[in-house]
Design a protein around this motif. Structure first.
Motif, PDB file in Angstrom:
ATOM      1  N   ASP A 339      49.837  33.264  37.154  1.00 31.52           N
ATOM      2  CA  ASP A 339      48.592  32.893  37.819  1.00 31.52           C
ATOM      3  C   ASP A 339      47.432  33.339  36.955  1.00 31.52           C
ATOM      4  O   ASP A 339      47.290  34.516  36.634  1.00 31.52           O
ATOM      5  CB  ASP A 339      48.558  33.595  39.183  1.00 31.52           C
ATOM      6  CG  ASP A 339      47.416  33.067  40.026  1.00 31.52           C
ATOM      7  OD1 ASP A 339      46.478  32.488  39.443  1.00 31.52           O
ATOM      8  OD2 ASP A 339      47.471  33.233  41.250  1.00 31.52           O
ATOM      9  N   ARG A 341      44.505  33.694  37.649  1.00 27.60           N
ATOM     10  CA  ARG A 341      43.532  34.564  38.319  1.00 27.60           C
ATOM     11  C   ARG A 341      43.780  36.029  38.014  1.00 27.60           C
ATOM     12  O   ARG A 341      42.839  36.794  37.811  1.00 27.60           O
ATOM     13  CB  ARG A 341      43.580  34.330  39.828  1.00 27.60           C
ATOM     14  CG  ARG A 341      42.954  32.990  40.201  1.00 27.60           C
ATOM     15  CD  ARG A 341      43.092  32.707  41.648  1.00 27.60           C
ATOM     16  NE  ARG A 341      44.488  32.603  42.051  1.00 27.60           N
ATOM     17  CZ  ARG A 341      44.880  32.120  43.226  1.00 27.60           C
ATOM     18  NH1 ARG A 341      43.988  31.730  44.105  1.00 27.60           N
ATOM     19  NH2 ARG A 341      46.157  32.049  43.521  1.00 27.60           N
ATOM     20  N   THR A 345      41.133  38.662  36.249  1.00 28.08           N
ATOM     21  CA  THR A 345      40.781  39.960  36.818  1.00 28.08           C
ATOM     22  C   THR A 345      40.997  41.062  35.794  1.00 28.08           C
ATOM     23  O   THR A 345      40.151  41.934  35.589  1.00 28.08           O
ATOM     24  CB  THR A 345      41.648  40.236  38.061  1.00 28.08           C
ATOM     25  OG1 THR A 345      41.709  39.051  38.825  1.00 28.08           O
ATOM     26  CG2 THR A 345      41.091  41.375  38.871  1.00 28.08           C
ATOM     27  N   TRP A 365      42.485  28.338  39.915  1.00 27.14           N
ATOM     28  CA  TRP A 365      41.355  28.953  39.212  1.00 27.14           C
ATOM     29  C   TRP A 365      40.689  29.981  40.109  1.00 27.14           C
ATOM     30  O   TRP A 365      40.727  29.856  41.325  1.00 27.14           O
ATOM     31  CB  TRP A 365      40.335  27.892  38.826  1.00 27.14           C
ATOM     32  CG  TRP A 365      40.873  26.922  37.829  1.00 27.14           C
ATOM     33  CD1 TRP A 365      41.464  25.724  38.092  1.00 27.14           C
ATOM     34  CD2 TRP A 365      40.903  27.078  36.415  1.00 27.14           C
ATOM     35  NE1 TRP A 365      41.854  25.121  36.934  1.00 27.14           N
ATOM     36  CE2 TRP A 365      41.519  25.935  35.885  1.00 27.14           C
ATOM     37  CE3 TRP A 365      40.459  28.080  35.548  1.00 27.14           C
ATOM     38  CZ2 TRP A 365      41.703  25.753  34.519  1.00 27.14           C
ATOM     39  CZ3 TRP A 365      40.647  27.894  34.195  1.00 27.14           C
ATOM     40  CH2 TRP A 365      41.273  26.750  33.693  1.00 27.14           C
ATOM     41  N   PRO A 366      40.027  30.982  39.496  1.00 33.80           N
ATOM     42  CA  PRO A 366      39.306  31.962  40.309  1.00 33.80           C
ATOM     43  C   PRO A 366      38.234  31.259  41.141  1.00 33.80           C
ATOM     44  O   PRO A 366      37.631  30.289  40.675  1.00 33.80           O
ATOM     45  CB  PRO A 366      38.660  32.882  39.276  1.00 33.80           C
ATOM     46  CG  PRO A 366      39.378  32.648  38.006  1.00 33.80           C
ATOM     47  CD  PRO A 366      39.930  31.266  38.073  1.00 33.80           C
ATOM     48  N   THR A 367      38.004  31.736  42.340  1.00 34.92           N
ATOM     49  CA  THR A 367      37.031  31.065  43.199  1.00 34.92           C
ATOM     50  C   THR A 367      35.607  31.522  42.904  1.00 34.92           C
ATOM     51  O   THR A 367      34.670  30.789  43.154  1.00 34.92           O
ATOM     52  CB  THR A 367      37.339  31.341  44.675  1.00 34.92           C
ATOM     53  OG1 THR A 367      37.604  32.742  44.809  1.00 34.92           O
ATOM     54  CG2 THR A 367      38.531  30.542  45.140  1.00 34.92           C
TER      55      THR A 367
END
Lengths: 407, 410
Positions: A339, A341, A345, A365-367
């Motif tokens: 992932d 995301r 991070t 994708w990251p929100t």
């Protein structure tokens, strides 16, 4: 030869052109834009780069209409695909000269055209060069073919081939040249090309794949991804606050000449770049390696230090990324999961100035928008499949990222 | 001692010889040669629009500007952006007696003061792309608003900027879409023949366009008509933000750039410039796609109006170029379809007969077939059809050829 030449049989040629137009309606504008000129010195039929078509009367007498139609489509294809310009550019970059090389370009251009324009209403004209004649694979471009063959026994029978300066860029002495009558100006050529391309894109149903690809390229010329990725990365690392810029934190050396005035000074702040590699899809080692090298090279070119480039990756990527990073002096940390995301991070924890993600896009994708500028290198994939959901379409990268299609 | 005193005049004469050699090298002649890019640049500068020249370093952008300044009779001021600091363009703060009462004036540099004093001139901002971002930001205010510190450059000063393409710009010069939209983008490349001939001693001399005072109102009317005709038919073209990475930093269509286009078309028309020049200007302002559409639409404006042709087919003057002639005939048939009347139908046949008589018959086949289907039962066949015999025989030959193609496939 007892038959007397009675001049060019225009009616036959017009009938051939009509047949060509009915078989390829999307080429009508281009076929009608050709200015036909009778020429005793043209070997068969040839074009110059001003859209004049020189036709030998004997050739028209000898060929049936349907083959003439195919030859007309062939000649107009040379002009539409800008073979003279591409030949000149190829000759220039590879330092080639002489009629032998131009013949080779003519052959390669013919091979590019002939593998997909005939059939479906157009016959194969006799003696047409195909990639198979040269023993090469179909579907490639003229430039690709040029690097794959030399003049030799295989091309012996092609020595008579002459599609004119419109095909290989070499001016013939019997052509009318730029000052002659009835030539199209550069802008008019572009306009014809543009109208044909638009016709194909607008009604793609009946045009073969090769023409659709050409039209797409004519309307949206591709740009090398290296340059695009480089430009995106450069603009990200030299944005205000990163890279070299003026600051009021220290006075400029010029201040001495202007007492009482505070001038800013130029300060260099090397950018910190984080690279997130996602290999959940099938990104090849070569693709990934070249993209990663590009990132490292650009970072260094703009003043970044190697130790400021950090690479985060999934376990599967470690096999390429690791030796590469060792050679390039970059720190490599292990990552987990597929992932993107989690990769984001993790990378953001190092507080980079720029985040580069190399991915094939088949990931959530990251929100939220990251705190730094983001460049996404998106590896091109023909189609993605998901066995559970055949209609699955991966999300496009979000708007806040600058996306560069790679490959 | 004697040797050194003897060599002193020798050094002096060596320099004299060197000067002669340099003078000899400086002797170059010029020859007239059309240069569409230089013409485009001249028109854009005359139209007082900010121009951005994109080109690799060392390909003669400065030489072009020198020639331009000469032809427009303007003094040329070149400023290399990358060796300046932001305050050189935004103004150097000068402390007065009482800053609290009078404020801190931002003093402009001397070249700006001189330009303002002269009231006219050509300011060339070179190497925009190698300047740090803060300098670029200060420069853009100068280019777009003519403001430099507290000084405003008079309208007689024309400004041209030059930048390296972003692939070769090391410091990340890139125009954001709002900025790119304010420029006329011109790509500057070198011409191999020109360079070789120039190094051989003969540089080209372009004859630059001159505005014709008699053409002005006509040019404005034409420019407005050209742009409005396209945008009325294609509302989508009015605003097209670049979305892909490939098109960033280039020209794109917006009401602002269309307004610039109107101005450029008017200037090009008043100067009688060629289509190639117009093409460079239009595509450099609204981008390739909308630019091509506009040029095609202007080409069609030049074609005869179908209604006029139908009104008087005997006097019709059809274009010689095959594709344009085909477009006209298609337009005529479409006009008859819109408003089918017997007299118009007959006039259309007369036009087709004329087209067969004066040019290639094959391109009449499709319009003729379509026109035939528009016939109403009460309409009699017009006599003009007899003149279409050539077309019919060409059409039949083509049909036979097509039939043979099908047979071969079986």
């Amino acid at each position: 030869m007892t038959a007397q030449f009675t001049g060019l049989d225009y009616e036959k040629l017009y009938a051939a052109r009509l047949q060509a137009v009915s078989a390829r309606p999307y080429l009508a504008t281009a076929l009608y834009a050709l200015h036909i000129i009778e020429s005793r010195r043209a070997p068969t039929m040839s074009v110059d780069k001003y859209w004049r078509c020189y036709v030998s009367p004997a050739f028209v007498d000898y060929m049936p209409e349907e083959e003439l139609a195919s030859v007309l489509v062939h000649e107009v294809s040379h002009l539409l695909r800008d073979h003279h310009g591409r030949s000149d550019r190829y000759a220039h970059t590879h330092d080639l000269s002489g009629p032998g090389e131009r013949l080779r370009m003519n052959i390669a251009a013919d091979a590019e055209i002939n593998d997909d324009i005939f059939g479906d209403g157009l016959v194969w004209p006799r003696g047409a060069v195909t990639p198979a004649t040269l023993g090469l694979a179909t579907g490639e471009l003229m430039e690709d073919y040029l690097s794959q063959f030399t003049l030799g026994p295989r091309t012996q029978e092609l020595a008579w081939l002459d599609c004119g300066s419109g095909a290989d860029g070499l001016d013939r002495d019997w052509e009318l040249g730029p000052d002659g009558t009835d030539g199209l100006s550069e802008q008019e050529c572009d306009a014809v090309r543009y109208r044909v391309a638009q016709g194909i894109v607008g009604r793609p149903g009946n045009a073969p794949k090769g023409w659709r690809r050409w039209a797409d390229r004519a309307l949206h010329p591709p740009q090398p991804w290296r340059q695009l990725l480089g430009a995106a990365l450069r603009s990200a690392v030299s944005a205000p606050g990163v890279g070299a810029d003026y600051t009021y934190r220290r006075p400029a050396r010029r201040s001495a000449s202007l007492p009482g005035v505070v001038l800013p000074s130029l300060r260099r702040m090397p950018p910190r770049v984080a690279v997130v590699i996602d290999t959940s899809g099938s990104v090849s080692d070569v693709e990934l390696g070249s993209a990663l090298l590009e990132v490292a090279a650009i970072t260094q070119a703009v003043g970044g230090r190697r130790d400021l480039v950090t690479v985060f990756s999934c376990d599967t990527a470690a096999r390429i990324a690791e030796p590469l990073c060792r050679a390039e002096g970059m720190a490599l940390m292990g990552g987990g999961g597929t992932d993107l995301r989690t990769g984001f991070t993790k990378a953001l924890r190092t507080r980079p100035d720029v985040l580069v993600a190399l991915t094939d896009g088949q990931t959530p994708w990251p929100t939220t928008r990251p705190t730094c500028r983001t460049v996404v290198g998106l590896f091109h994939r023909e189609r993605s499949y998901n066995e559970a959901d055949p209609d699955y379409v991966p999300d496009r990268p979000p708007d806040w990222a600058r996306v560069v299609e790679i490959g | 001692m004697t040797t050194s005193s003897a060599s002193l005049p020798a050094i002096g004469s060596q320099l004299d010889v060197a000067r002669d050699l340099l003078a000899l090298l400086g002797q170059v002649s010029t020859e007239p040669r059309p240069d569409t890019r230089l013409e485009a640049l001249t028109l854009a500068v005359a139209a007082d629009l900010p121009v951005l020249l994109w080109g690799e370093p060392g390909i003669g952008k400065t030489a072009a500007l020198t020639q331009l300044a000469e032809s427009l009779d303007l003094p040329l001021t070149t400023v290399i952006a990358s060796v300046h600091e932001p305050s050189d363009f935004s103004g150097l703060p000068i402390l007065g007696d009482d800053p609290a009462a009078q404020g801190v004036p931002m003093a402009p540099p001397d070249w700006a003061v001189e330009l303002a004093r002269a009231g006219r001139g050509l300011l060339f901002l070179d190497e925009l792309s190698t300047a740090p971002p803060a300098v670029q930001a200060a420069l853009l205010r100068l280019v777009l608003e003519r403001q430099i510190g507290a000084l405003r450059l008079p309208s007689g000063v024309r400004i041209v900027a030059a930048a390296n393409p972003r692939s070769s710009a090391a410091d990340g010069w890139e125009l954001s879409p709002p900025l790119a939209n304010r420029f006329v983008h011109l790509q500057w490349t070198h011409d191999h023949d020109v360079v070789v001939r120039g190094l051989g001693g003969t540089w080209p001399r372009a004859t630059l366009p001159r505005l014709d005072p008699e053409q002005l109102s006509e040019a404005v009317a034409f420019a407005r008509r050209a742009v409005c005709a396209l945008l009325a038919a294609r509302p989508k073209l009015v605003h097209q933000m670049p979305t892909t990475e490939t098109r960033r930093g280039g020209a794109w269509a917006s009401p602002r750039s269309w307004d610039m286009t109107v101005r450029l078309i008017a200037f090009a028309t008043a100067a009688g410039a060629s289509r190639d020049v117009l093409s460079l200007l239009v595509r450099g302002t609204v981008g390739d796609g909308p630019g091509f559409e506009l040029l095609t639409s202007i080409d069609r404006m030049d074609l005869p109006d179908p209604e006029l042709l139908l009104a008087d087919p005997a006097a019709a003057d059809l274009p010689a170029r095959g594709d344009l002639r085909q477009a006209v005939l298609d337009g005529v048939v479409a006009a008859v379809r819109r408003q089918p009347e017997k007299s118009r139908w007959d006039a259309a046949w007369e036009l087709l007969a004329k087209a067969v008589a004066t040019g290639a018959p094959d391109l009449v086949v499709v319009p003729a077939t379509t026109l035939a289907t528009l016939r109403r039962d009460s309409w009699e066949i017009p006599p003009a059809i007899e003149h279409l015999a050539d077309m019919v025989s060409v059409s039949q030959r083509a049909d036979r050829a097509a039939a043979r193609v099908v047979e071969v496939r079986r």
